[in-house]
Design a protein around this motif. Structure first.
Motif, PDB file in Angstrom:
ATOM      1  N   UNK A 182       0.863  -1.183   0.000  1.00 20.81           N
ATOM      2  CA  UNK A 182       0.000   0.000   0.000  1.00 20.81           C
ATOM      3  C   UNK A 182       0.893   1.224   0.000  1.00 20.81           C
ATOM      4  N   UNK A 183       0.558   2.220  -0.817  1.00 22.28           N
ATOM      5  CA  UNK A 183       1.452   3.373  -0.935  1.00 22.28           C
ATOM      6  C   UNK A 183       0.698   4.617  -1.373  1.00 22.28           C
ATOM      7  N   UNK A 184       1.152   5.774  -0.849  1.00 26.98           N
ATOM      8  CA  UNK A 184       0.620   7.059  -1.292  1.00 26.98           C
ATOM      9  C   UNK A 184       1.340   7.545  -2.530  1.00 26.98           C
ATOM     10  N   UNK A 185       2.361   6.829  -2.934  1.00 25.31           N
ATOM     11  CA  UNK A 185       3.169   7.230  -4.093  1.00 25.31           C
ATOM     12  C   UNK A 185       3.048   6.187  -5.197  1.00 25.31           C
ATOM     13  N   UNK A 186       1.830   5.684  -5.345  1.00 21.61           N
ATOM     14  CA  UNK A 186       1.617   4.626  -6.328  1.00 21.61           C
ATOM     15  C   UNK A 186       1.759   5.115  -7.754  1.00 21.61           C
ATOM     16  N   UNK A 187       2.404   4.299  -8.559  1.00 21.49           N
ATOM     17  CA  UNK A 187       2.465   4.559  -9.996  1.00 21.49           C
ATOM     18  C   UNK A 187       2.476   3.218 -10.699  1.00 21.49           C
ATOM     19  N   UNK A 247      -2.161  -1.510  -3.542  1.00 21.53           N
ATOM     20  CA  UNK A 247      -3.271  -0.595  -3.250  1.00 21.53           C
ATOM     21  C   UNK A 247      -2.729   0.813  -3.036  1.00 21.53           C
ATOM     22  N   UNK A 248      -3.399   1.797  -3.621  1.00 23.98           N
ATOM     23  CA  UNK A 248      -2.984   3.184  -3.459  1.00 23.98           C
ATOM     24  C   UNK A 248      -3.689   3.843  -2.279  1.00 23.98           C
TER      25      UNK A 248
END
Length: 446
Positions: A83-88, A104-105
């Motif tokens: 899970x990441x707030x910096x998803x790309x 998961x973003x």
């Protein structure tokens, strides 16, 4: 048996508020949740708990989520959801290629996250169940492998077989068609007799009063009968309730004194054999109907072993399925199909009128379907169900089921009768007798 424990999860995130938010969400959904602030703490934590799934942030000090993923043994350790707030897209693709269960973003949608984590946990538990089944099967040997199962009914049956095998007491084995009566008879013989002595199986339904003496007693100077071959060994009387009344009287006299006179001989012969009988019928009802002589029953039922139906031992279905899938995968040189949640649900929902024999046939069909990269246990089970063509009586239904099962086994093994008999769990002689009794045309099947 389905695991009823709540799912457990290890949350890994360096953001304290995010960790607490995730733990609160999961605990509210009924999960058991623990959390650590660094990926470097995961290895130590895994020694204390065995989570069903790990949920980890990607960017953290010291060790990233991707580095954590690379250090996990994907064959034995829990699946990892990142899970990441910096998803790309490139990061997500790389994570999935490296073995992450999902990506998961943040900010996440709670229901979607819970759905992903639940699927990951279900898959992990199913994998663990399959691993345990494989380990258990590898440890089994001897009687455990013959009478496979861990339920109380089968455990007690194995102990009864061990207790009785060393005696010479007559044994009557009862149980529905397909429960493994001949396997138990063989086990009694193998565990209790002379290693060189023979196991002589006799289909009582096929006995004729006109040929009884020649077949059973033999002909002087020409051939030994069944009783002479069974001397020091075991005489297996299969489907004893189907024995013709006239034959029962002759059989009773032989069992009483173990002496007989071959056709054309001038003197009697003594044979010391053990008698093991079997029937799929209701024995007291057969006596009341006059189809089984009470005095014959008293000669063969010193010990009675009642085999449980597969419906009575549903907790063994997963283990038996794994065993048969591995068996047929080895025969057909294919990878063993895994049992997923849908497969297990189908197996447990079925009533198994053909018992273990039917389950074995279903597993063979599932392995054959895997050659095409398709198939499921539900489809393999449905292929045996012909609800629009149900025979009128139980005897007709049993005969129809055996006819179909034997025909399919002969076709599957391309007419190799030894292989077909092994696949059906019966002896070659029994298979030949059933082919004659059921009126099967082997050539037409091929």
């Amino acid at each position: 048996m389905t695991d009823k424990r709540p799912y457990s999860i290890l949350v890994v995130d360096d953001d304290r508020s995010m960790r607490q938010s995730l733990v609160d969400l999961l605990e509210a959904a009924g999960w058991s949740a623990e959390a650590v602030s660094r990926a470097t703490h995961v290895a130590a934590k895994l020694t204390d708990m065995q989570p069903d799934v790990i949920l980890s942030d990607v960017r953290m000090p010291g060790m990233t989520g991707l580095e954590l993923l690379a250090g996990l043994d994907q064959n034995s350790e829990p699946p990892l959801v990142l899970i990441s707030a910096h998803g790309d897209i490139p990061t997500a693709v790389r994570a999935m290629q490296d073995g992450a269960y999902s990506f998961v973003e943040k900010p996440y949608e709670p229901r979607r996250l819970l759905r992903i984590l639940t699927h990951a946990a279900e898959q992990n538990r199913m994998r663990q169940d399959n691993t345990r089944l494989k380990t258990r099967l590898m440890r089994l040997s001897g009687l455990d492998r013959i009478l496979l199962g861990q339920t109380a009914e089968v455990t007690a049956l194995r102990q009864d077989v061990l207790d009785v095998a060393s005696t010479r007491a007559p044994v009557l084995i009862t149980g529905e068609t397909g429960t493994g009566k001949e396997l138990v008879a063989h086990a009694l013989h193998d565990l209790g007799g002379d290693g060189q002595a023979m196991f002589v199986a006799l289909n009582c339904a096929a006995l004729s009063p006109d040929t009884f003496e020649a077949e059973m007693f033999g002909v002087a100077g020409q051939s030994d009968g069944r009783l002479a071959r069974a001397s020091s060994g075991t005489l297996f009387l299969d489907e004893i309730c189907s024995c013709p009344p006239a034959v029962q009287a002759k059989l009773l006299r032989v069992l009483e004194d173990k002496q007989f006179m071959p056709v054309g001989a001038s003197g009697t012969v003594t044979a010391d054999f053990r008698v093991v009988s079997a029937t799929s019928e209701d024995v007291p009802q057969a006596v009341r109907d006059g189809r089984l002589r009470p005095d014959l029953l008293f000669r063969i039922n010193t010990v009675v072993l009642a085999l449980p139906s597969l419906r009575q031992r549903r907790d063994d279905i997963a283990l038996l399925s794994r065993h048969f899938l591995e068996h047929y995968a080895e025969i057909y040189e294919l990878a063993v199909p895994e049992i997923d949640q849908d497969d297990l649900a189908a197996l447990l929902a079925h009533d198994w009128p053909g018992n273990v024999r039917e389950l074995r046939n279903v597993c063979e069909r599932r392995v054959l379907a895997a050659r095409r990269g398709a198939g499921s246990m539900a489809q393999a089970i449905q292929a045996d169900q012909h609800l629009d063509d149900i025979p009128g009586t139980l005897r007709e239904a049993v005969a129809a089921f055996e006819r179909e099962l034997i025909g399919k086994a002969i076709q599957a093994h391309e007419g190799r009768m030894d292989a077909a008999a092994e696949a059906l769990g019966i002896g070659r002689r029994t298979l030949n007798e059933k082919i004659v009794k059921l009126g099967l045309d082997k050539d037409a099947l091929l």
